[in-house]
Design an enzyme around this catalytic site. Sequence first.
Site, PDB file in Angstrom:
ATOM      1  N   GLN A 170       7.383   4.793  12.739  1.00 44.91           N
ATOM      2  CA  GLN A 170       6.588   5.828  13.391  1.00 44.91           C
ATOM      3  C   GLN A 170       5.965   5.292  14.676  1.00 44.91           C
ATOM      4  O   GLN A 170       5.739   4.097  14.821  1.00 44.91           O
ATOM      5  CB  GLN A 170       5.465   6.304  12.463  1.00 44.91           C
ATOM      6  CG  GLN A 170       5.954   6.903  11.177  1.00 44.91           C
ATOM      7  CD  GLN A 170       4.810   7.137  10.197  1.00 44.91           C
ATOM      8  OE1 GLN A 170       3.674   6.796  10.459  1.00 44.91           O
ATOM      9  NE2 GLN A 170       5.135   7.712   9.071  1.00 44.91           N
TER      10      GLN A 170
ATOM     11  N   TYR B 154      -5.433   4.076  14.234  1.00 40.76           N
ATOM     12  CA  TYR B 154      -5.051   3.317  13.046  1.00 40.76           C
ATOM     13  C   TYR B 154      -4.886   1.833  13.369  1.00 40.76           C
ATOM     14  O   TYR B 154      -4.354   1.072  12.598  1.00 40.76           O
ATOM     15  CB  TYR B 154      -3.745   3.880  12.472  1.00 40.76           C
ATOM     16  CG  TYR B 154      -3.482   3.437  11.058  1.00 40.76           C
ATOM     17  CD1 TYR B 154      -4.207   3.960   9.998  1.00 40.76           C
ATOM     18  CD2 TYR B 154      -2.523   2.479  10.785  1.00 40.76           C
ATOM     19  CE1 TYR B 154      -3.981   3.549   8.703  1.00 40.76           C
ATOM     20  CE2 TYR B 154      -2.287   2.062   9.490  1.00 40.76           C
ATOM     21  CZ  TYR B 154      -3.018   2.599   8.458  1.00 40.76           C
ATOM     22  OH  TYR B 154      -2.798   2.186   7.173  1.00 40.76           O
TER      23      TYR B 154
ATOM     24  N   PRO C  71       2.501   2.232  -1.421  1.00 46.47           N
ATOM     25  CA  PRO C  71       2.517   3.640  -1.838  1.00 46.47           C
ATOM     26  C   PRO C  71       2.573   4.571  -0.638  1.00 46.47           C
ATOM     27  O   PRO C  71       2.066   4.260   0.435  1.00 46.47           O
ATOM     28  CB  PRO C  71       1.176   3.833  -2.550  1.00 46.47           C
ATOM     29  CG  PRO C  71       0.597   2.485  -2.731  1.00 46.47           C
ATOM     30  CD  PRO C  71       1.231   1.593  -1.702  1.00 46.47           C
ATOM     31  N   GLY C  72       3.171   5.714  -0.866  1.00 43.09           N
ATOM     32  CA  GLY C  72       3.141   6.768   0.137  1.00 43.09           C
ATOM     33  C   GLY C  72       1.938   7.652  -0.113  1.00 43.09           C
ATOM     34  O   GLY C  72       0.913   7.207  -0.647  1.00 43.09           O
ATOM     35  N   TYR C  73       2.054   8.903   0.258  1.00 39.53           N
ATOM     36  CA  TYR C  73       0.963   9.850   0.063  1.00 39.53           C
ATOM     37  C   TYR C  73       0.794  10.097  -1.432  1.00 39.53           C
ATOM     38  O   TYR C  73       1.682  10.636  -2.087  1.00 39.53           O
ATOM     39  CB  TYR C  73       1.248  11.153   0.795  1.00 39.53           C
ATOM     40  CG  TYR C  73       1.469  10.967   2.269  1.00 39.53           C
ATOM     41  CD1 TYR C  73       0.546  10.278   3.047  1.00 39.53           C
ATOM     42  CD2 TYR C  73       2.596  11.479   2.895  1.00 39.53           C
ATOM     43  CE1 TYR C  73       0.734  10.103   4.403  1.00 39.53           C
ATOM     44  CE2 TYR C  73       2.790  11.310   4.253  1.00 39.53           C
ATOM     45  CZ  TYR C  73       1.863  10.621   4.999  1.00 39.53           C
ATOM     46  OH  TYR C  73       2.060  10.452   6.346  1.00 39.53           O
TER      47      TYR C  73
END
Length: 135
Positions: free
Chosen positions: A21, A27, A60-62
């Site tokens: 991304q 961030y 982990p993702g969302y």
Amino acid sequence: RMADGEGRIVAVSNPGCNTMQIPRVNYDMPGQAKATMEWLVRMYALRLAGRGLCVNAVSPGYTDTKEWDKARLGMGRGDMEVGRKLLDEKMLSRSPMRRWADASEIAQTIAYLAAEQTGLITGAFIPVDGGLHLT
């Protein structure tokens, strides 16, 4: 102190520091910290391998937790169901599997890496994100 041949370290990262991304301006600090942690996992995996200790990470993702309810309420202007729909559209459009992870899926992956049978897995990063890391 871990006994030789019996230790497992499992770190928890996230896809924000290692996906393809475009970097997100707000961030920068969390992203740097997670990238550094992943570097440390690789370094300690090498350093501790001779003692038979395994060091890995799960990304982990969302993950659908109550913490997201704040965003749902905000996006829905107080209506949780409207907010749920809007948040799902926004977040899940980024994930190839188009679904939230359940916390138990993350926990099961961590339990697997901590198991006695995984003594040759070290320095690995396992994404549990429905393909988010591929986007």
